[in-house]
Design an enzyme around this catalytic site. Structure first.
Site, mmCIF file in Angstrom:
data_model
loop_
_atom_site.group_PDB
_atom_site.id
_atom_site.type_symbol
_atom_site.label_atom_id
_atom_site.label_comp_id
_atom_site.label_asym_id
_atom_site.label_seq_id
_atom_site.Cartn_x
_atom_site.Cartn_y
_atom_site.Cartn_z
ATOM 1 N N HIS A 164 1.497 4.683 -0.558
ATOM 2 C CA HIS A 164 0.573 5.485 0.242
ATOM 3 C C HIS A 164 0.874 5.304 1.733
ATOM 4 O O HIS A 164 1.493 4.310 2.119
ATOM 5 C CB HIS A 164 -0.873 5.024 0.009
ATOM 6 N N CYS A 251 -7.829 -0.175 0.016
ATOM 7 C CA CYS A 251 -8.029 0.549 -1.258
ATOM 8 C C CYS A 251 -9.353 0.226 -1.919
ATOM 9 O O CYS A 251 -9.857 0.997 -2.729
ATOM 10 C CB CYS A 251 -6.953 0.170 -2.270
HETATM 11 C C1 CIR Z 1 -2.351 2.957 -8.137
HETATM 12 O O1 CIR Z 1 -1.139 2.898 -8.369
HETATM 13 O O2 CIR Z 1 -2.940 4.028 -7.970
HETATM 14 C C2 CIR Z 1 -3.135 1.672 -8.073
HETATM 15 N N1 CIR Z 1 -2.558 0.730 -8.964
HETATM 16 C C3 CIR Z 1 -3.138 1.120 -6.667
HETATM 17 C C4 CIR Z 1 -3.843 2.021 -5.697
HETATM 18 C C5 CIR Z 1 -3.822 1.502 -4.310
HETATM 19 N N2 CIR Z 1 -4.608 2.311 -3.452
HETATM 20 C C6 CIR Z 1 -4.387 2.482 -2.161
HETATM 21 O O3 CIR Z 1 -3.369 2.035 -1.624
HETATM 22 N N3 CIR Z 1 -5.262 3.204 -1.480
#
Ligand code: CIR
Length: 256
Positions: A164, A251
């Site tokens: 991201h 997150c």
């Molecule tokens: C994913 O791959 O979507 C989750 N395991 C981690 C999401 C992390 N979110 C973020 O960086 N905003």
């Protein structure tokens, strides 16, 4: 004018988190330890004056504790996203009812547009939006149209290597920007006071400004020192279990 957050929304990790999406090779998260780390994260938010709403765990979605990806909360509207990972898409269900308690204006990103909140970085009234594997052109266009409706602006950031946008960037207000990896070379970020994160501490580029305090993941002394040198109070927060799923400090909450 610097923003001040009053609220945060978090979602408890579910035992199914051990099957979350990841590209890291750090092993499976320890659920009990993740709960403890989540408790401490909530306490850190509260210590900065935020009222924290804690949503129950959703056992259907292993990654649902990463609630940042599901909505973007601006000062003028909340935008429910359309997450780009099919396994996470259903996480948006129920968000409207929660956000309605805080917002009059609720918008939505619709298919074929996809967008993850982790790709959105707020700098005052302007939003940088990463074109990642999760967020597509159509999603960004819809997002910018929504922003403009409320007199805010947005711009696209083409990116290659990171999950991201905020995996490699964190805005700390006062023109201070933590920056890692490929973003160090991007012309659109040259105007900031850039705090470059060393490759070996790259994970800590996802730190979190909360009302003048900066949360830094535990175990990144170089980054911590650089942020303290700017005059911020730093709180170290252990996110080791979430890191195993490519998740970081931002997150784990929505802040507004
Ligand atoms: C994913 O791959 O979507 C989750 N395991 C981690 C999401 C992390 N979110 C973020 O960086 N905003």
């Amino acid at each position: 004018m610097t923003r001040q957050f009053k609220n945060a929304i978090v979602k408890r990790p579910s035992p199914e988190m051990v099957d979350g999406i990841t590209k890291a090779s750090l092993g499976k998260p320890d659920y009990q330890n993740a709960l403890t780390q989540h408790d401490l994260y909530i306490q850190a938010l509260e210590s900065c004056g935020l009222k924290v709403r804690v949503l129950e765990a959703d056992n259907r979605f292993p990654d649902s504790t990463f609630i940042e990806d599901i909505s973007v909360c601006t000062p003028h509207c909340a935008i429910i996203t359309n997450p780009g990972a099919p396994a996470r898409n259903g996480e948006i269900k129920g968000m409207k009812d929660v956000l309605k308690e805080y917002y009059k204006n609720i918008e939505e990103i619709k298919a074929p547009g996809t967008l993850d909140g982790g790709d959105v970085m707020m700098v005052g009234d302007h939003y940088y939006i990463g074109l990642s594997d999760r967020t597509n052109n159509e999603g960004v266009d819809q997002f910018i149209n929504i922003l403009e409706k409320y007199n805010m602006t947005g711009s696209k950031v083409k990116m290659k290597n990171m999950l991201h946008l905020k995996t490699g960037l964190s805005y700390l207000e006062n023109n201070n920007l933590l920056i890692a990896g490929e973003f160090k070379k991007y012309p659109e970020f040259e105007k900031f006071n850039r705090i470059e994160i060393d490759h070996k501490e790259a994970y800590s580029a996802n730190s979190l400004w909360i009302n003048g305090t900066v949360f830094v993941p535990k175990g990144y002394p170089g980054t911590k020192k650089k942020i303290e040198a700017l005059g911020y109070k730093v709180i170290e927060v252990d996110t080791s279990e979430f890191r195993k799923l490519d998740g970081g400090l931002s997150c784990l909450s929505l802040r507004f």
